[in-house]
Design a protein around this motif. Structure first.
Motif, PDB file in Angstrom:
ATOM      1  N   PHE A  52       0.826  -1.204   0.000  1.00 55.83           N
ATOM      2  CA  PHE A  52       0.000   0.000   0.000  1.00 55.83           C
ATOM      3  C   PHE A  52       0.864   1.258   0.000  1.00 55.83           C
ATOM      4  O   PHE A  52       0.614   2.200  -0.758  1.00 55.83           O
ATOM      5  N   LEU A  53       1.891   1.289   0.843  1.00 56.79           N
ATOM      6  CA  LEU A  53       2.786   2.444   0.903  1.00 56.79           C
ATOM      7  C   LEU A  53       3.489   2.638  -0.436  1.00 56.79           C
ATOM      8  O   LEU A  53       3.559   3.762  -0.956  1.00 56.79           O
ATOM      9  N   ARG A  54       3.961   1.561  -1.015  1.00 52.73           N
ATOM     10  CA  ARG A  54       4.670   1.654  -2.300  1.00 52.73           C
ATOM     11  C   ARG A  54       3.742   2.180  -3.399  1.00 52.73           C
ATOM     12  O   ARG A  54       4.147   2.976  -4.243  1.00 52.73           O
ATOM     13  N   TYR A  55       2.496   1.746  -3.383  1.00 52.57           N
ATOM     14  CA  TYR A  55       1.496   2.188  -4.359  1.00 52.57           C
ATOM     15  C   TYR A  55       1.258   3.695  -4.232  1.00 52.57           C
ATOM     16  O   TYR A  55       1.219   4.424  -5.224  1.00 52.57           O
ATOM     17  N   GLN A  56       1.102   4.166  -3.004  1.00 44.89           N
ATOM     18  CA  GLN A  56       0.871   5.587  -2.763  1.00 44.89           C
ATOM     19  C   GLN A  56       2.055   6.425  -3.266  1.00 44.89           C
ATOM     20  O   GLN A  56       1.866   7.468  -3.896  1.00 44.89           O
ATOM     21  N   ILE A  57       3.256   5.974  -3.001  1.00 44.30           N
ATOM     22  CA  ILE A  57       4.459   6.689  -3.435  1.00 44.30           C
ATOM     23  C   ILE A  57       4.566   6.652  -4.960  1.00 44.30           C
ATOM     24  O   ILE A  57       4.853   7.672  -5.589  1.00 44.30           O
ATOM     25  N   TYR A  58       4.332   5.484  -5.543  1.00 45.82           N
ATOM     26  CA  TYR A  58       4.457   5.299  -6.993  1.00 45.82           C
ATOM     27  C   TYR A  58       3.553   6.269  -7.745  1.00 45.82           C
ATOM     28  O   TYR A  58       3.958   6.864  -8.742  1.00 45.82           O
ATOM     29  N   TYR A  59       2.337   6.440  -7.274  1.00 52.30           N
ATOM     30  CA  TYR A  59       1.386   7.308  -7.959  1.00 52.30           C
ATOM     31  C   TYR A  59       1.455   8.769  -7.501  1.00 52.30           C
ATOM     32  O   TYR A  59       0.673   9.602  -7.951  1.00 52.30           O
ATOM     33  N   GLY A  60       2.373   9.077  -6.616  1.00 55.52           N
ATOM     34  CA  GLY A  60       2.583  10.454  -6.197  1.00 55.52           C
ATOM     35  C   GLY A  60       1.413  11.060  -5.439  1.00 55.52           C
ATOM     36  O   GLY A  60       1.158  12.261  -5.527  1.00 55.52           O
ATOM     37  N   TYR A  61       0.706  10.233  -4.664  1.00 56.90           N
ATOM     38  CA  TYR A  61      -0.409  10.755  -3.879  1.00 56.90           C
ATOM     39  C   TYR A  61       0.112  11.677  -2.791  1.00 56.90           C
ATOM     40  O   TYR A  61       1.265  11.565  -2.356  1.00 56.90           O
ATOM     41  N   PRO A  62      -0.743  12.586  -2.322  1.00 55.25           N
ATOM     42  CA  PRO A  62      -0.296  13.532  -1.279  1.00 55.25           C
ATOM     43  C   PRO A  62       0.217  12.795  -0.032  1.00 55.25           C
ATOM     44  O   PRO A  62      -0.388  11.827   0.419  1.00 55.25           O
ATOM     45  N   ILE A 114       2.505  -3.039 -10.025  1.00 57.13           N
ATOM     46  CA  ILE A 114       2.082  -2.290  -8.833  1.00 57.13           C
ATOM     47  C   ILE A 114       0.559  -2.233  -8.753  1.00 57.13           C
ATOM     48  O   ILE A 114      -0.016  -2.327  -7.670  1.00 57.13           O
ATOM     49  N   ASP A 115      -0.109  -2.119  -9.911  1.00 61.78           N
ATOM     50  CA  ASP A 115      -1.579  -2.106  -9.908  1.00 61.78           C
ATOM     51  C   ASP A 115      -2.137  -3.448  -9.441  1.00 61.78           C
ATOM     52  O   ASP A 115      -3.067  -3.496  -8.633  1.00 61.78           O
ATOM     53  N   LEU A 116      -1.553  -4.535  -9.934  1.00 67.02           N
ATOM     54  CA  LEU A 116      -1.979  -5.871  -9.506  1.00 67.02           C
ATOM     55  C   LEU A 116      -1.681  -6.069  -8.021  1.00 67.02           C
ATOM     56  O   LEU A 116      -2.521  -6.578  -7.267  1.00 67.02           O
ATOM     57  N   ALA A 117      -0.499  -5.624  -7.612  1.00 64.52           N
ATOM     58  CA  ALA A 117      -0.115  -5.761  -6.198  1.00 64.52           C
ATOM     59  C   ALA A 117      -1.087  -5.008  -5.293  1.00 64.52           C
ATOM     60  O   ALA A 117      -1.457  -5.501  -4.225  1.00 64.52           O
ATOM     61  N   MET A 118      -1.520  -3.827  -5.734  1.00 68.36           N
ATOM     62  CA  MET A 118      -2.466  -3.064  -4.924  1.00 68.36           C
ATOM     63  C   MET A 118      -3.800  -3.796  -4.802  1.00 68.36           C
ATOM     64  O   MET A 118      -4.397  -3.837  -3.732  1.00 68.36           O
ATOM     65  N   ASN A 119      -4.263  -4.364  -5.902  1.00 72.35           N
ATOM     66  CA  ASN A 119      -5.519  -5.123  -5.842  1.00 72.35           C
ATOM     67  C   ASN A 119      -5.369  -6.354  -4.962  1.00 72.35           C
ATOM     68  O   ASN A 119      -6.276  -6.691  -4.200  1.00 72.35           O
ATOM     69  N   LEU A 120      -4.234  -7.010  -5.040  1.00 73.24           N
ATOM     70  CA  LEU A 120      -3.981  -8.172  -4.185  1.00 73.24           C
ATOM     71  C   LEU A 120      -3.748  -7.752  -2.734  1.00 73.24           C
ATOM     72  O   LEU A 120      -4.010  -8.524  -1.810  1.00 73.24           O
TER      73      LEU A 120
END
Length: 201
Positions: A52-62, A114-120
């Motif tokens: 989850f943390l990696r996904y947030q960083i990858y997509y540049g969320y606030p 990363i998208d698949l990982a987030m869904n999983l």
């Protein structure tokens, strides 16, 4: 929701998460035992948090939408280290650390990964709660499981539903927090139920 209220929700979430695992850690250290806690549950939780943390960083969320996750991850690592120590599995902890470290880098090699990982991640995080529930049902004892820690998780999940709706509106993230809210309530209620039964016996 007014920006001031959104800031308040962020701040209270950070405050809760800054100490979220401390009641659990104190209970384990006082008892010198991890009875009532599932190592598998904590390992799955840690995997879900890292993805989850990696996904947030990858997509540049606030940053304010995930600032608490590094702190919770650090607390999970400390808690897992204590549990591994008390159960005599310190060497295994090094293997897990290596797997998580490699995974941290592997999941961002391609966008689809990363998208698949987030869904999983939602399934992994849900599995961590279900494994803890199964452990509680099998032992019929809350042991060292902290209802305070799980109650704080309920608040953090509910708060993050609000902040996700107000900021990123990411559907995968929203679904994750809704599922976590339901399961955190369930684990908290189960711990309290077994504590109540234990007191009446």
């Amino acid at each position: 929701m007014a920006p001031g209220l959104l800031d308040l929700v962020h701040l209270t979430t950070w405050a809760v998460c800054a100490v979220i695992k401390l009641p659990q850690l104190v209970a384990v250290l006082r008892a010198g035992s991890a009875w009532g806690l599932s190592v598998s549950s904590l390992l799955l939780e840690l995997a879900g948090l890292l993805v989850f943390l990696r996904y947030q960083i990858y997509y540049g969320y606030p940053l304010e939408t995930y600032l608490e996750f590094p702190v919770v991850i650090a607390q999970d690592v400390i808690l897992l280290s204590c549990i591994m120590h008390f159960s005599g599995k310190v060497r295994r902890a090094c293997f897990y650390a290596l797997v998580y470290w490699v995974g941290w880098y592997m999941i961002t090699l391609q966008k689809w990964i990363i998208d698949l990982a987030m869904n999983l991640c939602t399934f992994i995080s849900a599995a961590s709660k279900l494994v803890q529930l199964q452990h509680l049902w099998e032992t019929k004892d809350g042991g060292q499981a902290s209802a305070v820690t799980w109650g704080m998780s309920v608040y953090a999940s509910a708060a993050r539903i609000i902040t996700t709706l107000m900021t990123t509106k990411d559907f995968a993230v929203l679904i994750r927090f809704i599922v976590m809210l339901i399961l955190n309530i369930w684990v908290t209620a189960t711990i309290l139920h077994y504590r109540k039964i234990k007191k009446t016996d």
